[in-house]
Design a protein around this motif. Structure first.
Motif, short mmCIF file in Angstrom:
data_model
loop_
_atom_site.label_atom_id
_atom_site.label_comp_id
_atom_site.label_asym_id
_atom_site.label_seq_id
_atom_site.Cartn_x
_atom_site.Cartn_y
_atom_site.Cartn_z
N PHE A 24 0.83 -1.20 0.00
CA PHE A 24 0.00 0.00 0.00
C PHE A 24 0.87 1.25 0.00
O PHE A 24 0.62 2.20 -0.76
CB PHE A 24 -0.92 0.00 1.22
CG PHE A 24 -1.69 1.28 1.40
CD1 PHE A 24 -2.71 1.63 0.53
CD2 PHE A 24 -1.39 2.14 2.46
CE1 PHE A 24 -3.42 2.81 0.70
CE2 PHE A 24 -2.10 3.32 2.64
CZ PHE A 24 -3.11 3.66 1.75
N LYS A 25 1.89 1.27 0.84
CA LYS A 25 2.75 2.46 0.93
C LYS A 25 3.55 2.67 -0.35
O LYS A 25 3.70 3.81 -0.80
CB LYS A 25 3.66 2.34 2.15
CG LYS A 25 2.89 2.45 3.46
CD LYS A 25 3.76 2.28 4.69
CE LYS A 25 2.91 2.44 5.95
NZ LYS A 25 3.69 2.22 7.19
N SER A 26 4.03 1.61 -0.94
CA SER A 26 4.74 1.75 -2.21
C SER A 26 3.82 2.29 -3.30
O SER A 26 4.21 3.14 -4.10
CB SER A 26 5.33 0.40 -2.63
OG SER A 26 6.08 0.54 -3.82
N LEU A 27 2.58 1.80 -3.32
CA LEU A 27 1.61 2.28 -4.31
C LEU A 27 1.34 3.77 -4.10
O LEU A 27 1.33 4.54 -5.08
CB LEU A 27 0.31 1.49 -4.19
CG LEU A 27 -0.83 1.93 -5.11
CD1 LEU A 27 -0.46 1.71 -6.57
CD2 LEU A 27 -2.12 1.17 -4.77
N CYS A 28 1.13 4.18 -2.86
CA CYS A 28 0.87 5.60 -2.58
C CYS A 28 2.03 6.47 -3.02
O CYS A 28 1.84 7.54 -3.62
CB CYS A 28 0.62 5.80 -1.08
SG CYS A 28 -0.95 5.14 -0.49
N LEU A 29 3.24 6.02 -2.75
CA LEU A 29 4.42 6.82 -3.09
C LEU A 29 4.66 6.90 -4.59
O LEU A 29 4.96 7.96 -5.13
CB LEU A 29 5.65 6.24 -2.40
CG LEU A 29 5.67 6.33 -0.87
CD1 LEU A 29 6.87 5.59 -0.30
CD2 LEU A 29 5.69 7.79 -0.42
N VAL A 30 4.50 5.79 -5.27
CA VAL A 30 4.75 5.78 -6.71
C VAL A 30 3.69 6.62 -7.43
O VAL A 30 4.00 7.34 -8.39
CB VAL A 30 4.83 4.34 -7.25
CG1 VAL A 30 3.47 3.72 -7.47
CG2 VAL A 30 5.63 4.28 -8.55
N CYS A 31 2.47 6.56 -6.96
CA CYS A 31 1.40 7.36 -7.58
C CYS A 31 1.58 8.84 -7.26
O CYS A 31 1.31 9.71 -8.10
CB CYS A 31 0.03 6.87 -7.12
SG CYS A 31 -0.42 5.25 -7.79
N HIS A 32 2.05 9.13 -6.05
CA HIS A 32 2.34 10.52 -5.70
C HIS A 32 3.42 11.09 -6.61
O HIS A 32 3.29 12.23 -7.12
CB HIS A 32 2.79 10.60 -4.24
CG HIS A 32 3.26 11.95 -3.82
ND1 HIS A 32 2.42 13.05 -3.77
CD2 HIS A 32 4.49 12.39 -3.43
CE1 HIS A 32 3.10 14.11 -3.37
NE2 HIS A 32 4.35 13.74 -3.16
N CYS A 33 4.46 10.33 -6.83
CA CYS A 33 5.54 10.78 -7.72
C CYS A 33 5.04 11.00 -9.15
O CYS A 33 5.50 11.91 -9.85
CB CYS A 33 6.67 9.76 -7.74
SG CYS A 33 7.67 9.75 -6.24
N ALA A 34 4.11 10.17 -9.57
CA ALA A 34 3.59 10.26 -10.93
C ALA A 34 2.47 11.29 -11.07
O ALA A 34 2.03 11.58 -12.18
CB ALA A 34 3.08 8.89 -11.38
#
Length: 273
Positions: A24-34
């Motif tokens: 979940f945290k990796s998904l949130c971070l990668v989407c935030h960056c994108a």
């Protein structure tokens, strides 16, 4: 590197370092960056990503900083709220308290509402956006929190921000509703909190020796600012229902109810002036 590769790396990195909810945290971070929503990931997973920015965010999470602070904003109720160091992170159980206030406020004509210990403003601003005919006074002491409160309230005309200590009631019109999610953790329990929670300000967590200090303040100092027949809504710790009810009863509140959250924990108290 593309988003899907960055996501997989993030899951590996976080889980290898003992971080919970790594996916979940990796998904949130990668989407935030994108610059996309989590729900849009599947449509953008082959897009490119600036890996250095992503790696920097991963390290901040790995070092114990709350995900919400790292991203700088968080969803609450029907809106997104700016958050960061110095302000309490909005939590899902507080949405239930907010829903109760919205339901009550919607039945009133031009209600005046106080959101005490407002923090990011997640309760008061959500109510103001949902109940356009209400005027909501968000009362907050912390300068750090007011920084985010001002950002979150920008452009919302029926929100009034009051910089004040709730132990010293401001001169405000009498309220139809008072709502608060005050600090309610016992002082000596702060040291036992999860590492991420320890990053949140003590001012927003510390409820005094028995965790009940601010309930006493609200009951004693704000009752006279609540109209006769007005409603008080409080968030509480799951073991504080009886004690908070006793405090309110001692100060003359009536029809006191302890309400459970979706997980069947005592989470809210409702009372009538």
């Amino acid at each position: 590197m593309i988003l899907s590769e960055a996501f997989n790396y993030g899951v590996y990195f976080l889980s290898s370092n003992g971080i919970d909810e790594a996916e979940f945290k990796s998904l949130c971070l990668v989407c935030h960056c994108a610059g996309i929503k989590n729900s849009e990931y599947a449509f953008h997973k082959n897009d490119g990503i600036i890996m250095k920015k992503f790696a920097d965010l991963l390290w901040r999470v790995k070092n114990g900083e709350p995900l919400q602070y790292v991203i700088g904003k968080w969803d609450f109720y029907a809106s997104e709220f700016f958050v960061g160091k110095g302000v309490l992170i909005p939590r899902p159980e507080t949405e239930e308290l907010t829903e109760l206030v919205i339901k009550k406020a919607s039945s009133l004509q031009n209600p005046v509402i106080f959101d005490l210990c407002s923090g990011s403003g997640c309760i008061g601003i959500s109510v103001a956006k949902a109940v356009k005919h209400a005027v909501v006074y968000c009362v907050e002491k912390s300068a750090d929190a007011i920084f985010y409160l001002l950002k979150n309230a920008n452009g919302i005309g029926n929100v009034k921000i009051i910089s004040a200590d709730i132990t010293l009631p401001s001169e405000l019109p009498d309220a139809d509703i008072i709502v608060s999610n005050p600090p309610y953790i016992k002082t000596d329990a702060l040291q036992n909190l999860q590492a991420e929670v320890k990053h949140e300000p003590d001012m927003a967590l510390d409820g005094g020796e028995d965790g009940l200090y601010f309930y006493r303040v609200i009951a004693k100092n704000w009752k006279s600012h609540l109209k006769s027949g007005g409603t008080l809504f409080l968030e509480i710790g799951d073991e504080q229902g009886e004690e908070v009810s006793d405090i309110l009863s001692e100060h003359g509140f009536k029809k006191i109810e302890v309400l459970k959250d979706l997980y069947k924990n005592n989470r809210m108290v409702k009372a009538i002036n």
